[in-house]
Design a protein around this motif. Structure first.
Motif, PDB file in Angstrom:
ATOM      1  N   TRP A  27     -11.070  38.649   6.275  1.00  0.00           N
ATOM      2  CA  TRP A  27     -11.908  39.400   7.152  1.00  0.00           C
ATOM      3  C   TRP A  27     -11.852  39.418   8.687  1.00  0.00           C
ATOM      4  O   TRP A  27     -11.455  39.171  10.273  1.00  0.00           O
ATOM      5  CB  TRP A  27     -13.221  40.503   7.848  1.00  0.00           C
ATOM      6  CG  TRP A  27     -12.726  41.458   7.112  1.00  0.00           C
ATOM      7  CD1 TRP A  27     -13.453  42.210   5.389  1.00  0.00           C
ATOM      8  CD2 TRP A  27     -12.244  43.303   6.747  1.00  0.00           C
ATOM      9  NE1 TRP A  27     -13.413  43.033   4.765  1.00  0.00           N
ATOM     10  CE2 TRP A  27     -12.482  43.857   6.238  1.00  0.00           C
ATOM     11  CE3 TRP A  27     -11.392  43.140   7.840  1.00  0.00           C
ATOM     12  CZ2 TRP A  27     -12.171  45.001   6.052  1.00  0.00           C
ATOM     13  CZ3 TRP A  27     -10.882  44.371   7.842  1.00  0.00           C
ATOM     14  CH2 TRP A  27     -10.840  45.349   6.676  1.00  0.00           C
ATOM     15  N   LEU A  28     -12.222  37.623   8.528  1.00  0.00           N
ATOM     16  CA  LEU A  28     -12.349  36.857   9.949  1.00  0.00           C
ATOM     17  C   LEU A  28     -10.833  36.206  10.096  1.00  0.00           C
ATOM     18  O   LEU A  28     -10.595  36.598  11.548  1.00  0.00           O
ATOM     19  CB  LEU A  28     -13.257  35.621   9.554  1.00  0.00           C
ATOM     20  CG  LEU A  28     -13.765  34.673  10.742  1.00  0.00           C
ATOM     21  CD1 LEU A  28     -15.172  34.663  11.192  1.00  0.00           C
ATOM     22  CD2 LEU A  28     -13.814  33.682   9.997  1.00  0.00           C
ATOM     23  N   THR A  29     -10.288  36.327   9.280  1.00  0.00           N
ATOM     24  CA  THR A  29      -8.772  35.525   9.842  1.00  0.00           C
ATOM     25  C   THR A  29      -8.059  36.676  10.478  1.00  0.00           C
ATOM     26  O   THR A  29      -7.194  36.559  11.418  1.00  0.00           O
ATOM     27  CB  THR A  29      -8.247  34.030   8.878  1.00  0.00           C
ATOM     28  OG1 THR A  29      -8.176  35.295   7.730  1.00  0.00           O
ATOM     29  CG2 THR A  29      -8.749  33.473   8.072  1.00  0.00           C
ATOM     30  N   ALA A  30      -8.324  37.498   9.564  1.00  0.00           N
ATOM     31  CA  ALA A  30      -6.834  39.083  10.686  1.00  0.00           C
ATOM     32  C   ALA A  30      -7.772  39.502  11.850  1.00  0.00           C
ATOM     33  O   ALA A  30      -6.933  39.698  12.539  1.00  0.00           O
ATOM     34  CB  ALA A  30      -7.765  39.948   9.628  1.00  0.00           C
ATOM     35  N   GLY A  31      -9.231  38.702  12.380  1.00  0.00           N
ATOM     36  CA  GLY A  31      -9.525  39.633  13.104  1.00  0.00           C
ATOM     37  C   GLY A  31      -9.482  38.953  13.901  1.00  0.00           C
ATOM     38  O   GLY A  31      -8.371  39.110  15.027  1.00  0.00           O
ATOM     39  N   TRP A  32      -9.557  37.156  14.159  1.00  0.00           N
ATOM     40  CA  TRP A  32      -9.260  36.219  14.622  1.00  0.00           C
ATOM     41  C   TRP A  32      -7.696  36.226  15.194  1.00  0.00           C
ATOM     42  O   TRP A  32      -7.431  35.868  16.694  1.00  0.00           O
ATOM     43  CB  TRP A  32      -9.542  34.894  14.360  1.00  0.00           C
ATOM     44  CG  TRP A  32      -9.164  33.506  15.026  1.00  0.00           C
ATOM     45  CD1 TRP A  32      -8.257  32.742  14.967  1.00  0.00           C
ATOM     46  CD2 TRP A  32      -9.943  33.824  16.790  1.00  0.00           C
ATOM     47  NE1 TRP A  32      -8.142  31.960  16.081  1.00  0.00           N
ATOM     48  CE2 TRP A  32      -9.555  32.225  17.172  1.00  0.00           C
ATOM     49  CE3 TRP A  32     -10.849  34.923  17.097  1.00  0.00           C
ATOM     50  CZ2 TRP A  32      -9.989  31.981  18.122  1.00  0.00           C
ATOM     51  CZ3 TRP A  32     -11.542  33.590  18.296  1.00  0.00           C
ATOM     52  CH2 TRP A  32     -10.691  32.624  18.827  1.00  0.00           C
ATOM     53  N   GLY A  33      -6.952  36.242  14.366  1.00  0.00           N
ATOM     54  CA  GLY A  33      -5.556  36.738  14.461  1.00  0.00           C
ATOM     55  C   GLY A  33      -4.910  37.527  15.734  1.00  0.00           C
ATOM     56  O   GLY A  33      -4.649  37.325  16.700  1.00  0.00           O
ATOM     57  N   LYS A  34      -5.873  38.356  15.779  1.00  0.00           N
ATOM     58  CA  LYS A  34      -5.582  39.425  16.446  1.00  0.00           C
ATOM     59  C   LYS A  34      -6.132  39.105  18.187  1.00  0.00           C
ATOM     60  O   LYS A  34      -5.694  39.658  19.030  1.00  0.00           O
ATOM     61  CB  LYS A  34      -6.503  41.594  15.705  1.00  0.00           C
ATOM     62  CG  LYS A  34      -5.508  41.858  15.047  1.00  0.00           C
ATOM     63  CD  LYS A  34      -5.838  43.095  14.366  1.00  0.00           C
ATOM     64  CE  LYS A  34      -5.351  43.711  13.536  1.00  0.00           C
ATOM     65  NZ  LYS A  34      -5.793  42.486  12.297  1.00  0.00           N
ATOM     66  N   ILE A  35      -7.254  38.600  18.099  1.00  0.00           N
ATOM     67  CA  ILE A  35      -7.994  38.238  19.185  1.00  0.00           C
ATOM     68  C   ILE A  35      -7.550  37.052  19.803  1.00  0.00           C
ATOM     69  O   ILE A  35      -6.794  36.788  20.932  1.00  0.00           O
ATOM     70  CB  ILE A  35      -9.284  38.474  19.254  1.00  0.00           C
ATOM     71  CG1 ILE A  35     -10.613  38.978  18.474  1.00  0.00           C
ATOM     72  CG2 ILE A  35     -10.183  36.953  20.165  1.00  0.00           C
ATOM     73  CD1 ILE A  35     -12.335  38.768  17.664  1.00  0.00           C
ATOM     74  N   SER A  36      -7.238  36.221  18.966  1.00  0.00           N
ATOM     75  CA  SER A  36      -6.250  34.981  19.272  1.00  0.00           C
ATOM     76  C   SER A  36      -5.176  35.049  20.102  1.00  0.00           C
ATOM     77  O   SER A  36      -4.647  34.415  20.286  1.00  0.00           O
ATOM     78  CB  SER A  36      -6.548  33.727  18.877  1.00  0.00           C
ATOM     79  OG  SER A  36      -5.661  34.108  17.987  1.00  0.00           O
ATOM     80  N   GLY A  37      -4.348  36.231  19.496  1.00  0.00           N
ATOM     81  CA  GLY A  37      -2.941  36.471  19.666  1.00  0.00           C
ATOM     82  C   GLY A  37      -2.003  36.809  20.854  1.00  0.00           C
ATOM     83  O   GLY A  37      -1.260  37.385  20.464  1.00  0.00           O
ATOM     84  N   GLY A  38      -3.024  37.227  21.702  1.00  0.00           N
ATOM     85  CA  GLY A  38      -2.483  37.705  23.113  1.00  0.00           C
ATOM     86  C   GLY A  38      -3.234  38.286  22.345  1.00  0.00           C
ATOM     87  O   GLY A  38      -4.290  39.425  22.216  1.00  0.00           O
ATOM     88  N   LYS A  39      -2.694  40.002  23.301  1.00  0.00           N
ATOM     89  CA  LYS A  39      -2.464  41.475  23.935  1.00  0.00           C
ATOM     90  C   LYS A  39      -2.674  42.667  22.438  1.00  0.00           C
ATOM     91  O   LYS A  39      -1.061  42.397  22.157  1.00  0.00           O
ATOM     92  CB  LYS A  39      -2.294  41.998  24.837  1.00  0.00           C
ATOM     93  CG  LYS A  39      -2.208  43.825  25.031  1.00  0.00           C
ATOM     94  CD  LYS A  39      -3.043  43.886  26.334  1.00  0.00           C
ATOM     95  CE  LYS A  39      -3.244  45.657  26.550  1.00  0.00           C
ATOM     96  NZ  LYS A  39      -3.739  45.820  25.338  1.00  0.00           N
TER      97      LYS A  39
END
Length: 170
Positions: A27-39
């Motif tokens: 969950w953490l990596t999936a969420g962080w990928g979306k948060i830090s990956g731009g819009k």
């Protein structure tokens, strides 16, 4: 009987900690990928799910497709914030073992939302592991911050309630 074993056995928290760490990391990596990956934009996923509610063998049930079409898509900006931060916070909470049951429930809710939308991926195995954590209750967070947080919360709630009989089974 099995649920009692999960809730009371003193060795189960070690296995559940492994489940928690795995799910938390996912969950953490999936969420962080979306948060830090731009819009992050969930609208394409939602529109695709709505398209999958038709045909001979639809992968999305009409009731879920209508929910997406009538509520989720019009408020996609809200979901664009809730999805990445929800994934990230569920992951962090599971890793830390804080509010473990609630975090597992929120993770299960997201897993089912993804499966209702026609995706499979790792969601079924995450549901299975999340169910073990949810059924185990406070035993799942004993090797984590819940070990200290839950007793403090119970004392505070008892004090506020003024009547311990209200929460004897918590």
């Amino acid at each position: 009987m099995f649920s009692q074993f999960l809730k009371e056995n003193r060795y189960v928290p070690f296995l559940l900690t492994a489940f928690r760490l795995y799910l938390g990391w996912e969950w953490l990596t999936a969420g962080w990928g979306k948060i830090s990956g731009g819009k992050f934009d969930a609208s394409g996923f939602m529109v695709g799910a709505v398209k999958n509610m038709s045909g001979d063998h639809p992968s999305v049930q009409p009731w879920w497709g209508h929910f997406l079409n009538e509520f989720a898509i019009p408020y996609v900006d809200l979901f664009n914030v809730m999805v990445p931060w929800g994934e990230f916070l569920v992951g962090a909470a599971l890793i830390l073992g804080i509010f473990t049951s609630f975090s597992a429930l929120m993770g299960l809710t997201m897993n089912f939302a993804y499966m209702f939308s026609g995706t499979t991926s790792t969601n079924p195995q995450m549901v299975l592991l999340g169910m073990f954590i949810l059924v185990a209750g406070t035993n799942a967070g004993k090797i984590g911050l819940d070990r200290w947080i839950i007793p403090v919360l119970k004392k505070w709630i008892f004090k506020k309630a003024g009547n311990q009989s209200i929460l004897e089974n918590v």
